[in-house]
Design a protein around this motif. Structure first.
Motif, PDB file in Angstrom:
ATOM      1  N   PRO A 113      -6.917 -37.652  30.004  1.00  0.00           N
ATOM      2  CA  PRO A 113      -5.511 -38.038  30.239  1.00  0.00           C
ATOM      3  C   PRO A 113      -4.643 -37.694  29.036  1.00  0.00           C
ATOM      4  CG  PRO A 113      -7.004 -39.792  30.920  1.00  0.00           C
ATOM      5  CD  PRO A 113      -7.838 -38.780  30.205  1.00  0.00           C
ATOM      6  N   VAL A 114      -3.515 -37.064  29.303  1.00  0.00           N
ATOM      7  CA  VAL A 114      -2.645 -36.569  28.242  1.00  0.00           C
ATOM      8  C   VAL A 114      -2.182 -37.684  27.313  1.00  0.00           C
ATOM      9  CG1 VAL A 114      -0.398 -35.494  27.795  1.00  0.00           C
ATOM     10  CG2 VAL A 114      -1.866 -34.600  29.603  1.00  0.00           C
ATOM     11  N   ASN A 115      -1.759 -38.814  27.870  1.00  0.00           N
ATOM     12  CA  ASN A 115      -1.267 -39.920  27.036  1.00  0.00           C
ATOM     13  C   ASN A 115      -2.371 -40.505  26.171  1.00  0.00           C
ATOM     14  OD1 ASN A 115       1.345 -39.699  28.041  1.00  0.00           O
ATOM     15  ND2 ASN A 115       0.984 -41.158  29.698  1.00  0.00           N
ATOM     16  N   THR A 116      -3.572 -40.598  26.734  1.00  0.00           N
ATOM     17  CA  THR A 116      -4.707 -41.114  25.957  1.00  0.00           C
ATOM     18  C   THR A 116      -5.036 -40.177  24.802  1.00  0.00           C
ATOM     19  OG1 THR A 116      -5.632 -42.161  27.938  1.00  0.00           O
ATOM     20  CG2 THR A 116      -7.127 -41.823  26.075  1.00  0.00           C
ATOM     21  N   VAL A 117      -5.010 -38.886  25.062  1.00  0.00           N
ATOM     22  CA  VAL A 117      -5.271 -37.894  24.018  1.00  0.00           C
ATOM     23  C   VAL A 117      -4.261 -38.037  22.892  1.00  0.00           C
ATOM     24  CG1 VAL A 117      -5.255 -35.421  23.486  1.00  0.00           C
ATOM     25  CG2 VAL A 117      -6.386 -36.250  25.568  1.00  0.00           C
ATOM     26  N   LYS A 118      -3.000 -38.164  23.250  1.00  0.00           N
ATOM     27  CA  LYS A 118      -1.930 -38.286  22.248  1.00  0.00           C
ATOM     28  C   LYS A 118      -2.132 -39.536  21.391  1.00  0.00           C
ATOM     29  CE  LYS A 118       3.144 -38.270  21.887  1.00  0.00           C
ATOM     30  NZ  LYS A 118       3.305 -39.519  21.133  1.00  0.00           N
ATOM     31  N   MET A 119      -2.458 -40.661  22.032  1.00  0.00           N
ATOM     32  CA  MET A 119      -2.639 -41.920  21.305  1.00  0.00           C
ATOM     33  C   MET A 119      -3.816 -41.838  20.337  1.00  0.00           C
ATOM     34  SD  MET A 119      -1.908 -44.652  24.393  1.00  0.00           S
ATOM     35  CE  MET A 119      -2.731 -45.942  23.460  1.00  0.00           C
ATOM     36  N   LEU A 120      -4.938 -41.286  20.801  1.00  0.00           N
ATOM     37  CA  LEU A 120      -6.125 -41.206  19.946  1.00  0.00           C
ATOM     38  C   LEU A 120      -5.911 -40.251  18.781  1.00  0.00           C
ATOM     39  CD1 LEU A 120      -9.064 -41.268  22.529  1.00  0.00           C
ATOM     40  CD2 LEU A 120      -8.398 -43.046  20.918  1.00  0.00           C
ATOM     41  N   VAL A 167      -5.133 -30.251  24.149  1.00  0.00           N
ATOM     42  CA  VAL A 167      -4.454 -30.863  23.007  1.00  0.00           C
ATOM     43  C   VAL A 167      -2.951 -30.629  23.111  1.00  0.00           C
ATOM     44  CG1 VAL A 167      -6.462 -30.656  21.511  1.00  0.00           C
ATOM     45  CG2 VAL A 167      -4.814 -28.787  21.603  1.00  0.00           C
ATOM     46  N   PRO A 168      -2.153 -31.360  22.337  1.00  0.00           N
ATOM     47  CA  PRO A 168      -0.695 -31.171  22.383  1.00  0.00           C
ATOM     48  C   PRO A 168      -0.287 -29.713  22.223  1.00  0.00           C
ATOM     49  CG  PRO A 168      -1.217 -33.126  21.116  1.00  0.00           C
ATOM     50  CD  PRO A 168      -2.528 -32.468  21.444  1.00  0.00           C
ATOM     51  N   VAL A 169       0.743 -29.336  22.945  1.00  0.00           N
ATOM     52  CA  VAL A 169       1.198 -27.947  22.972  1.00  0.00           C
ATOM     53  C   VAL A 169       1.990 -27.618  21.714  1.00  0.00           C
ATOM     54  CG1 VAL A 169       2.653 -26.297  24.212  1.00  0.00           C
ATOM     55  CG2 VAL A 169       1.269 -27.958  25.478  1.00  0.00           C
ATOM     56  N   ASN A 170       1.654 -26.495  21.094  1.00  0.00           N
ATOM     57  CA  ASN A 170       2.387 -26.041  19.910  1.00  0.00           C
ATOM     58  C   ASN A 170       3.654 -25.333  20.358  1.00  0.00           C
ATOM     59  OD1 ASN A 170       2.844 -25.680  17.195  1.00  0.00           O
ATOM     60  ND2 ASN A 170       1.692 -23.775  17.077  1.00  0.00           N
ATOM     61  N   ASN A 171       4.802 -25.841  19.926  1.00  0.00           N
ATOM     62  CA  ASN A 171       6.088 -25.365  20.413  1.00  0.00           C
ATOM     63  C   ASN A 171       6.812 -24.556  19.330  1.00  0.00           C
ATOM     64  OD1 ASN A 171       8.427 -24.993  21.878  1.00  0.00           O
ATOM     65  ND2 ASN A 171       9.182 -27.077  21.566  1.00  0.00           N
ATOM     66  N   ALA A 196      -3.818 -41.942  16.243  1.00  0.00           N
ATOM     67  CA  ALA A 196      -4.623 -42.937  15.526  1.00  0.00           C
ATOM     68  C   ALA A 196      -5.470 -42.295  14.434  1.00  0.00           C
ATOM     69  CB  ALA A 196      -5.516 -43.688  16.512  1.00  0.00           C
ATOM     70  N   GLU A 197      -5.795 -41.003  14.628  1.00  0.00           N
ATOM     71  CA  GLU A 197      -6.572 -40.251  13.638  1.00  0.00           C
ATOM     72  C   GLU A 197      -5.680 -39.536  12.623  1.00  0.00           C
ATOM     73  OE1 GLU A 197      -9.968 -40.059  13.303  1.00  0.00           O
ATOM     74  OE2 GLU A 197      -9.997 -41.690  14.787  1.00  0.00           O
ATOM     75  N   GLY A 198      -4.364 -39.737  12.759  1.00  0.00           N
ATOM     76  CA  GLY A 198      -3.438 -39.141  11.798  1.00  0.00           C
ATOM     77  C   GLY A 198      -2.858 -37.810  12.198  1.00  0.00           C
ATOM     78  N   TYR A 199      -3.071 -37.396  13.470  1.00  0.00           N
ATOM     79  CA  TYR A 199      -2.516 -36.133  13.951  1.00  0.00           C
ATOM     80  C   TYR A 199      -1.253 -36.419  14.763  1.00  0.00           C
ATOM     81  CZ  TYR A 199      -7.131 -34.210  12.798  1.00  0.00           C
ATOM     82  OH  TYR A 199      -8.281 -33.828  12.155  1.00  0.00           O
ATOM     83  N   TYR A 200      -0.084 -36.254  14.117  1.00  0.00           N
ATOM     84  CA  TYR A 200       1.175 -36.559  14.785  1.00  0.00           C
ATOM     85  C   TYR A 200       1.894 -35.315  15.297  1.00  0.00           C
ATOM     86  CZ  TYR A 200       0.607 -41.234  12.845  1.00  0.00           C
ATOM     87  OH  TYR A 200       0.122 -42.476  12.546  1.00  0.00           O
ATOM     88  N   GLU A 201       1.602 -34.170  14.703  1.00  0.00           N
ATOM     89  CA  GLU A 201       2.256 -32.931  15.092  1.00  0.00           C
ATOM     90  C   GLU A 201       1.254 -31.990  15.752  1.00  0.00           C
ATOM     91  OE1 GLU A 201       5.431 -32.491  14.903  1.00  0.00           O
ATOM     92  OE2 GLU A 201       5.829 -34.362  13.822  1.00  0.00           O
ATOM     93  N   ALA A 202       1.737 -31.241  16.757  1.00  0.00           N
ATOM     94  CA  ALA A 202       0.865 -30.305  17.476  1.00  0.00           C
ATOM     95  C   ALA A 202       0.291 -29.248  16.541  1.00  0.00           C
ATOM     96  CB  ALA A 202       1.637 -29.633  18.610  1.00  0.00           C
ATOM     97  N   ALA A 203       1.096 -28.794  15.579  1.00  0.00           N
ATOM     98  CA  ALA A 203       0.628 -27.776  14.635  1.00  0.00           C
ATOM     99  C   ALA A 203      -0.555 -28.292  13.824  1.00  0.00           C
ATOM    100  CB  ALA A 203       1.761 -27.349  13.714  1.00  0.00           C
ATOM    101  N   GLU A 204      -0.542 -29.573  13.484  1.00  0.00           N
ATOM    102  CA  GLU A 204      -1.655 -30.172  12.739  1.00  0.00           C
ATOM    103  C   GLU A 204      -2.914 -30.208  13.598  1.00  0.00           C
ATOM    104  OE1 GLU A 204       0.880 -33.299   9.949  1.00  0.00           O
ATOM    105  OE2 GLU A 204      -0.075 -33.997  11.788  1.00  0.00           O
ATOM    106  N   VAL A 205      -2.743 -30.511  14.873  1.00  0.00           N
ATOM    107  CA  VAL A 205      -3.881 -30.553  15.786  1.00  0.00           C
ATOM    108  C   VAL A 205      -4.489 -29.162  15.946  1.00  0.00           C
ATOM    109  CG1 VAL A 205      -4.640 -31.093  18.128  1.00  0.00           C
ATOM    110  CG2 VAL A 205      -2.894 -32.510  17.028  1.00  0.00           C
ATOM    111  N   HIS A 206      -3.646 -28.163  16.092  1.00  0.00           N
ATOM    112  CA  HIS A 206      -4.130 -26.791  16.273  1.00  0.00           C
ATOM    113  C   HIS A 206      -4.844 -26.282  15.021  1.00  0.00           C
ATOM    114  CE1 HIS A 206      -1.877 -25.339  20.052  1.00  0.00           C
ATOM    115  NE2 HIS A 206      -1.836 -26.659  20.025  1.00  0.00           N
TER     116      HIS A 206
END
Length: 227
Positions: free
Chosen positions: A74-81, A42-46, A84-94
């Motif tokens: 694939p990193v780009n596919t993960v980011k796009m999906l 998943v996107p890296v928390n910075n 699409a589910e409303g997760y724009y920030e890495a902190a939200e994903v984590h």
């Protein structure tokens, strides 16, 4: 002390020394039981101010996991999906439930990476670039399978002397200035990921797409079969 006693003592010392230096492998038990096939990175928390830091991490991390024999999305596919589910920030994903993320991609496990430090300290003749990464791997239910943390420092001016003190000082100053202007994070990031995934006390077992996967687990089962 007799010769036999001395030999016995020497053997005992060697055995104890070998046991003390043997790498710890107990941490691998959850991974052996899980036998993961796919890992969602998943996107890296910075936690730093460098906005390019996550990009550099993701440029090498999935590739190394694939080398270990795991399927990575694939990193780009993960980011796009995720967006699409409303997760724009890495902190939200984590912070999102792991089972929801795993179900979205059909992943066996999720890898979370947090950047705690990503800095370059400039001191005229010496620039030290430092990174500090934390890794957490959980299964599809959110249970922790593996974790690691890695800190590394890169000092490009640490090189062999040319024999000319003045020339060495000039070279060090130029090298330090270049590193300050454009810190060379990518090799350092690649090294950190490599040491974590292949390290003696943090390395991951081979995945199902690794050529030594079957051999690895056959050897793992041999001691059990003889008991």
């Amino acid at each position: 002390m007799t010769l036999l006693q001395r030999v016995s003592m020497l053997v005992t010392v060697l055995v104890l020394g070998a046991c003390a230096s043997a790498p710890e492998t107990k941490y691998l038990e959850p991974l052996h039981q899980a036998k993961l096939q796919s890992i969602l990175v998943v996107p890296v928390n910075n936690n730093t101010i460098d906005v390019q830091a996550p990009t550099s991490v993701l440029a090498t991390l999935p590739f190394m996991l694939a080398e270990k024999g795991y399927y990575t999305y694939p990193v780009n596919t993960v980011k796009m999906l995720l967006e699409a589910e409303g997760y724009y920030e890495a902190a939200e994903v984590h912070a999102a439930p792991a089972d929801n993320l795993a179900a979205l991609f059909g992943a066996d496990a999720i890898l979370y990476v947090t950047i705690h430090e990503w800095t370059a300290q400039y001191m005229v003749l010496a620039t030290h670039t430092k990174i500090d990464f934390e890794y957490r791997l959980v299964n599809a239910q959110g249970q922790l399978l593996w974790q690691a943390r890695k800190e590394l420092v890169y000092a490009p001016q640490q090189q062999n002397s040319s024999g000319n003190p003045l020339a060495d000082l000039v070279a060090m100053a130029i090298t330090a200035a270049i590193e300050r202007a454009a810190p060379n994070y990518l090799p350092l990031t690649r090294t950190a990921n490599g040491q974590v995934f292949y390290g003696a006390e943090t390395g991951l077992p081979p995945g199902p797409y690794h050529p030594k996967y079957a051999e690895y687990y056959q050897k793992l089962e041999q001691p059990k079969a003889t008991q």
